[in-house]
Design a protein around this motif. Structure first.
Motif, PDB file in Angstrom:
ATOM      1  N   GLU A 193     -12.485 -28.933  31.672  1.00  0.00           N
ATOM      2  CA  GLU A 193     -13.020 -30.333  31.645  1.00  0.00           C
ATOM      3  C   GLU A 193     -14.284 -30.626  31.296  1.00  0.00           C
ATOM      4  O   GLU A 193     -15.398 -29.717  31.600  1.00  0.00           O
ATOM      5  CB  GLU A 193     -12.864 -31.044  32.990  1.00  0.00           C
ATOM      6  CG  GLU A 193     -11.472 -31.059  33.737  1.00  0.00           C
ATOM      7  CD  GLU A 193     -10.529 -31.972  33.093  1.00  0.00           C
ATOM      8  OE1 GLU A 193     -11.153 -33.237  32.712  1.00  0.00           O
ATOM      9  OE2 GLU A 193      -9.342 -31.992  33.275  1.00  0.00           O
ATOM     10  N   ARG A 206     -10.254 -38.562  34.441  1.00  0.00           N
ATOM     11  CA  ARG A 206      -9.476 -39.228  33.278  1.00  0.00           C
ATOM     12  C   ARG A 206     -10.041 -40.850  33.377  1.00  0.00           C
ATOM     13  O   ARG A 206     -10.240 -41.489  32.434  1.00  0.00           O
ATOM     14  CB  ARG A 206      -8.038 -39.044  33.392  1.00  0.00           C
ATOM     15  CG  ARG A 206      -7.319 -39.759  32.103  1.00  0.00           C
ATOM     16  CD  ARG A 206      -5.825 -39.630  32.168  1.00  0.00           C
ATOM     17  NE  ARG A 206      -5.235 -40.424  33.334  1.00  0.00           N
ATOM     18  CZ  ARG A 206      -5.004 -41.691  33.385  1.00  0.00           C
ATOM     19  NH1 ARG A 206      -5.501 -42.322  32.445  1.00  0.00           N
ATOM     20  NH2 ARG A 206      -4.747 -42.449  34.377  1.00  0.00           N
ATOM     21  N   SER A 226     -10.213 -24.561  38.463  1.00  0.00           N
ATOM     22  CA  SER A 226      -9.189 -25.550  37.946  1.00  0.00           C
ATOM     23  C   SER A 226      -9.831 -26.712  36.927  1.00  0.00           C
ATOM     24  O   SER A 226      -9.177 -27.169  36.442  1.00  0.00           O
ATOM     25  CB  SER A 226      -8.623 -26.203  38.977  1.00  0.00           C
ATOM     26  OG  SER A 226      -9.302 -27.039  39.631  1.00  0.00           O
ATOM     27  N   LEU A 227     -11.157 -26.831  36.987  1.00  0.00           N
ATOM     28  CA  LEU A 227     -11.809 -27.648  36.118  1.00  0.00           C
ATOM     29  C   LEU A 227     -12.502 -27.041  35.017  1.00  0.00           C
ATOM     30  O   LEU A 227     -13.211 -27.905  34.368  1.00  0.00           O
ATOM     31  CB  LEU A 227     -12.934 -28.512  37.058  1.00  0.00           C
ATOM     32  CG  LEU A 227     -12.311 -29.092  38.031  1.00  0.00           C
ATOM     33  CD1 LEU A 227     -13.270 -29.944  39.180  1.00  0.00           C
ATOM     34  CD2 LEU A 227     -11.503 -30.610  37.555  1.00  0.00           C
ATOM     35  N   ARG A 236      -8.713 -34.633  38.712  1.00  0.00           N
ATOM     36  CA  ARG A 236      -8.667 -34.731  37.077  1.00  0.00           C
ATOM     37  C   ARG A 236      -8.195 -36.033  36.696  1.00  0.00           C
ATOM     38  O   ARG A 236      -8.640 -36.691  35.815  1.00  0.00           O
ATOM     39  CB  ARG A 236      -7.689 -33.688  36.614  1.00  0.00           C
ATOM     40  CG  ARG A 236      -8.102 -32.185  36.711  1.00  0.00           C
ATOM     41  CD  ARG A 236      -7.259 -31.381  35.764  1.00  0.00           C
ATOM     42  NE  ARG A 236      -6.197 -31.238  36.428  1.00  0.00           N
ATOM     43  CZ  ARG A 236      -5.579 -30.046  37.339  1.00  0.00           C
ATOM     44  NH1 ARG A 236      -6.693 -29.413  37.800  1.00  0.00           N
ATOM     45  NH2 ARG A 236      -4.577 -30.210  37.910  1.00  0.00           N
ATOM     46  N   GLU A 237      -7.344 -36.803  37.725  1.00  0.00           N
ATOM     47  CA  GLU A 237      -7.074 -38.043  37.467  1.00  0.00           C
ATOM     48  C   GLU A 237      -7.995 -39.000  37.566  1.00  0.00           C
ATOM     49  O   GLU A 237      -8.333 -39.870  36.660  1.00  0.00           O
ATOM     50  CB  GLU A 237      -5.749 -38.523  38.572  1.00  0.00           C
ATOM     51  CG  GLU A 237      -5.289 -39.973  38.374  1.00  0.00           C
ATOM     52  CD  GLU A 237      -4.610 -40.270  36.847  1.00  0.00           C
ATOM     53  OE1 GLU A 237      -4.759 -41.533  36.544  1.00  0.00           O
ATOM     54  OE2 GLU A 237      -4.161 -39.293  36.183  1.00  0.00           O
ATOM     55  N   LYS A 241      -6.648 -31.068  43.281  1.00  0.00           N
ATOM     56  CA  LYS A 241      -6.925 -30.750  41.711  1.00  0.00           C
ATOM     57  C   LYS A 241      -6.336 -31.883  41.110  1.00  0.00           C
ATOM     58  O   LYS A 241      -7.188 -32.272  39.973  1.00  0.00           O
ATOM     59  CB  LYS A 241      -6.497 -29.445  41.538  1.00  0.00           C
ATOM     60  CG  LYS A 241      -6.943 -28.297  41.997  1.00  0.00           C
ATOM     61  CD  LYS A 241      -6.268 -27.137  41.782  1.00  0.00           C
ATOM     62  CE  LYS A 241      -6.670 -25.790  42.740  1.00  0.00           C
ATOM     63  NZ  LYS A 241      -5.718 -24.486  42.481  1.00  0.00           N
ATOM     64  N   THR A 242      -5.225 -32.202  41.077  1.00  0.00           N
ATOM     65  CA  THR A 242      -4.483 -33.458  40.343  1.00  0.00           C
ATOM     66  C   THR A 242      -5.357 -34.567  40.425  1.00  0.00           C
ATOM     67  O   THR A 242      -5.501 -35.186  39.515  1.00  0.00           O
ATOM     68  CB  THR A 242      -3.024 -33.503  40.617  1.00  0.00           C
ATOM     69  OG1 THR A 242      -2.589 -32.175  40.405  1.00  0.00           O
ATOM     70  CG2 THR A 242      -2.488 -34.595  39.825  1.00  0.00           C
TER      71      THR A 242
END
Length: 166
Positions: free
Chosen positions: A46, A155, A42-43, A151-152, A147-148
């Motif tokens: 990134e 960010r 999932s990353l 990622r947040e 996962k969300t």
């Protein structure tokens, strides 16, 4: 750059040009589901260094004793990776005990780095929930939220780095 995965006992990079995410949680000497593989996937897009303690060459017969060089190497790698991480993910799988992950949570509870997934069925869920509440640790309900949240957090780290460079 896209995601770079560093797996124990591979040497941790000296440069800190990209955020580091440590994937801690249930491994159970290799018998727990490989949720780290899913997180890594999932990353992939990134700009991040993923620190994965789950090693393919782990031998469950290694004695968990400080005199065992393989065991000592693993523990030292994990401690160094935890300290160098910007984000520490802990996933406490139901049916698992994960005492080392509980130790990691305690060591880093006040760090602001933790994101925890602890579903119903984890044997010490109450301890995890109370500790998370007391120290403001981010908790999520399932793997997709995990996962969300990661990622947040990445960010926000990038935004903060951008502001600091100005």
């Amino acid at each position: 750059m896209s995601a770079r995965v560093i797996t124990s006992p591979e040497r941790l990079p000296l440069q800190h040009g990209y955020p580091r995410v440590f994937l801690g949680g249930s491994i159970d000497m290799g018998s727990a589901a490989d949720w780290q593989k899913d997180m890594i996937e999932s990353l992939r897009g990134e700009d991040v260094v993923i620190l994965n303690p789950r090693r393919s060459d782990w031998n469950p017969a290694w004695k968990p004793d400080a005199s065992n060089p393989n065991f000592r190497q693993q523990v030292k790698w994990e401690l160094g990776a935890l300290e160098s991480a910007h984000v520490i993910v802990l996933y406490f799988l139901p049916g698992s005990q994960s005492p080392i992950s509980l130790l990691g949570m305690g060591l880093h509870a006040k760090s602001g780095k933790l994101i925890v997934l602890c579903p119903q069925g984890y044997w010490r869920k109450g301890n995890v929930d109370i500790t998370a509440s007391r120290y403001g640790i981010v908790q999520v309900a399932d793997i997709d939220e995990l996962k969300t949240a990661v990622r947040e957090k990445l960010r926000k780290l990038r935004e903060q780095q951008s502001v600091e460079r100005r």
